[in-house]
Design an enzyme around this catalytic site. Structure first.
Site, PDB file in Angstrom:
ATOM      1  N   LYS A  22       0.835  -1.207   0.000  1.00 50.66           N
ATOM      2  CA  LYS A  22       0.000   0.000   0.000  1.00 50.66           C
ATOM      3  C   LYS A  22       0.865   1.251   0.000  1.00 50.66           C
ATOM      4  CE  LYS A  22      -2.918   2.578   3.310  1.00 50.66           C
ATOM      5  NZ  LYS A  22      -1.897   3.518   3.823  1.00 50.66           N
ATOM      6  N   ARG A  91      -4.946  10.223   3.011  1.00 51.02           N
ATOM      7  CA  ARG A  91      -3.772  11.048   3.298  1.00 51.02           C
ATOM      8  C   ARG A  91      -2.881  11.194   2.069  1.00 51.02           C
ATOM      9  NH1 ARG A  91      -1.982  14.920   6.886  1.00 51.02           N
ATOM     10  NH2 ARG A  91       0.294  14.911   6.950  1.00 51.02           N
ATOM     11  N   CYS A 115      -6.376   8.238   8.294  1.00 49.72           N
ATOM     12  CA  CYS A 115      -6.740   7.776   9.627  1.00 49.72           C
ATOM     13  C   CYS A 115      -6.537   8.868  10.665  1.00 49.72           C
ATOM     14  CB  CYS A 115      -5.894   6.556  10.008  1.00 49.72           C
ATOM     15  SG  CYS A 115      -6.378   5.043   9.177  1.00 49.72           S
ATOM     16  N   ARG A 120      -1.693  15.827  12.354  1.00 52.16           N
ATOM     17  CA  ARG A 120      -0.788  15.448  11.275  1.00 52.16           C
ATOM     18  C   ARG A 120      -0.587  16.661  10.366  1.00 52.16           C
ATOM     19  NH1 ARG A 120      -2.866   9.751   8.903  1.00 52.16           N
ATOM     20  NH2 ARG A 120      -0.759   9.680   8.077  1.00 52.16           N
ATOM     21  N   ASP A 304       3.480   1.235  12.060  1.00 51.43           N
ATOM     22  CA  ASP A 304       2.307   0.553  11.515  1.00 51.43           C
ATOM     23  C   ASP A 304       2.123  -0.859  12.055  1.00 51.43           C
ATOM     24  OD1 ASP A 304       1.552   2.732  10.062  1.00 51.43           O
ATOM     25  OD2 ASP A 304       2.139   1.949   8.096  1.00 51.43           O
ATOM     26  N   ILE A 326       6.006   8.060  16.808  1.00 53.21           N
ATOM     27  CA  ILE A 326       5.677   8.641  15.505  1.00 53.21           C
ATOM     28  C   ILE A 326       4.349   9.392  15.543  1.00 53.21           C
ATOM     29  CG2 ILE A 326       5.427   8.191  13.052  1.00 53.21           C
ATOM     30  CD1 ILE A 326       8.175   7.456  14.161  1.00 53.21           C
ATOM     31  N   ARG A 397      -8.814  -0.242   3.763  1.00 54.64           N
ATOM     32  CA  ARG A 397      -7.903   0.786   3.274  1.00 54.64           C
ATOM     33  C   ARG A 397      -6.504   0.221   3.028  1.00 54.64           C
ATOM     34  NH1 ARG A 397      -6.546   4.927   6.595  1.00 54.64           N
ATOM     35  NH2 ARG A 397      -5.667   5.819   4.710  1.00 54.64           N
TER      36      ARG A 397
END
Length: 419
Positions: A22, A91, A115, A120, A304, A326, A397
């Protein structure tokens, strides 16, 4: 609203073919807007973010065909017809800033979506574009970006950002002269994007380092490219076998992309074997040892996979500390896991302590983002009884054919759609 129902506990046993990445597919597809010739991109996953991107492309006049591979022709673009509602869903739409600026000389656009992982900002993207000569105006909820002439420059990021690194690269590759980007991200997906652009005629050096040097070219040309496979999907499936004390082989993946993850999994007593394009894991009914985690930019531990590793720690034989460095709000899964019997305590904004328990139990839980969805599925796989996960549509997603893959390796999982 989509829900998943999982009857547990399950034991993972089988083989999985990992889908395309992705986080490679999205920047490479947006990069194609800089190319006016035919492009073929293979190993693209059919996931929601990709399909949303292609809907955006259709609205602005880009021609494409998506079967086993993705064929794109962006010879004609109409940036005046931007679909703001679609842009607000992902995003990755942030890369329209640079690509449409190069193609059209100006762009009026809204903020990207994605998300909910806390604040951000887009300041590093704006900084990079300004360094190259773009003029930026904020008007209500829109951003107006324009250029008279872009110029090469030195871009020095004050913190590492995957998205901003890609923005700077895309904005620089067609500028005459030398542009240097310092303190850039070095994720494998950035390397993949650079390899794609270089194959299409770009001149980018410093691949895999924090200093990228770009010599501008007059134009890019068409061609074909195969993207790397998804290291986050791979990590998720490896964890599914670890937490069920089962075994799995993941094919179509380069194990070199997961050094840090593999080393962490070995600490649980998992036996791991790797080849050129596969990773095999056998937990062999071993008790799971707790693993401390501190997320960092690549080559550090990937953010992630932090929610998924949390599931491992809640059923381990001891206590563990997880630090999320992060994203400030990447602990959306904690309350949901505690509903299932986990013992997780948040001690500050970026740190949690997991105390291992012998069992967790199925109940109703709510997904809040893509990776928290994955963690709740993993929890449902090992929970005793039925787990119902609401708002699970986030999972589409980033994971391709997830139900089919889990069913193949022994998970009792079903999807329901409630309107």
């Amino acid at each position: 609203m989509h829900i998943f129902k999982i009857n547990g506990p399950n034991e993972i046993n089988g083989e999985i073919k990992i889908s395309g990445s992705k986080n490679s597919a999205l920047p490479i597809i947006f990069s194609s807007l800089l190319i006016k010739e035919d492009i073929k991109i293979s190993n693209i996953p059919k996931i929601k973010d990709i399909l949303t991107t292609l809907k955006i492309f259709k609205k602005i006049g880009v021609k494409y065909k998506f079967n086993k591979s993705l064929y794109i022709n962006a010879k004609t673009i109409n940036s005046s017809k931007l679909p703001f509602k679609l842009i607000n869903k992902i995003r990755a739409s942030i890369w329209l800033y640079s690509t449409l600026l190069i193609r059209s000389g100006k762009v009026k656009i809204n903020n990207p979506g994605g998300c909910n992982l806390g604040y951000r900002p887009i300041d590093l993207h704006i900084y990079a574009l300004k360094k190259l000569g773009a003029k930026i105006k904020h008007k209500n909820d829109l951003i107006e970006i324009s250029i008279k002439k872009l110029k090469p420059n030195e871009i020095i990021f004050n913190k590492i950002s995957v998205g901003a690194t890609i923005t700077a690269i895309l904005a620089s590759i067609l500028i005459k002269g030398i542009t240097t980007i310092k303190n850039c991200a070095i994720e494998p997906e950035i390397t993949d994007t650079i390899n794609f652009l270089n194959k299409m005629g770009a001149n980018i050096n410093g691949i895999g380092t924090k200093k990228i040097i770009i010599k501008g070219v007059n134009k890019l040309h068409g061609g074909s490219y195969k993207i790397i496979s998804d290291r986050i999907e791979t990590g998720t499936f490896l964890l599914s076998a670890t937490i069920t004390q089962g075994k799995i082989t993941c094919y179509n993946i380069n194990p070199n992309l997961l050094h840090k993850v593999i080393n962490k999994l070995k600490l649980t007593k998992a036996k791991i074997f790797t080849g050129n394009d596969y990773i095999s894991l056998n937990m062999n009914n071993q008790k799971i040892l707790p693993i401390n985690i501190s997320t960092k930019p690549y080559p550090g531990f990937p953010t992630d996979l932090q929610p998924q590793f949390t599931v491992l720690n809640i059923i381990s034989t001891g206590n563990s500390i997880i630090k999320e460095n992060i994203f400030k709000d990447r602990f959306n899964h904690i309350n949901e896991l505690n509903k299932m019997g986990a013992n997780i305590k948040k001690i500050n904004d970026n740190t949690i302590i997991c105390k291992g328990v012998k069992k967790i139990y199925g109940t109703k839980v709510n997904a809040h983002d893509l990776r928290s969805s994955a963690s709740l599925i993993l929890a449902g796989i090992i929970a005793h009884g039925k787990t119902i996960i609401n708002n699970i549509s986030y999972i589409y997603r980033g994971y391709e054919k997830l139900i089919n893959k889990f069913e193949k390796i022994g998970v009792l999982i079903k999807k329901n759609e409630i309107i």
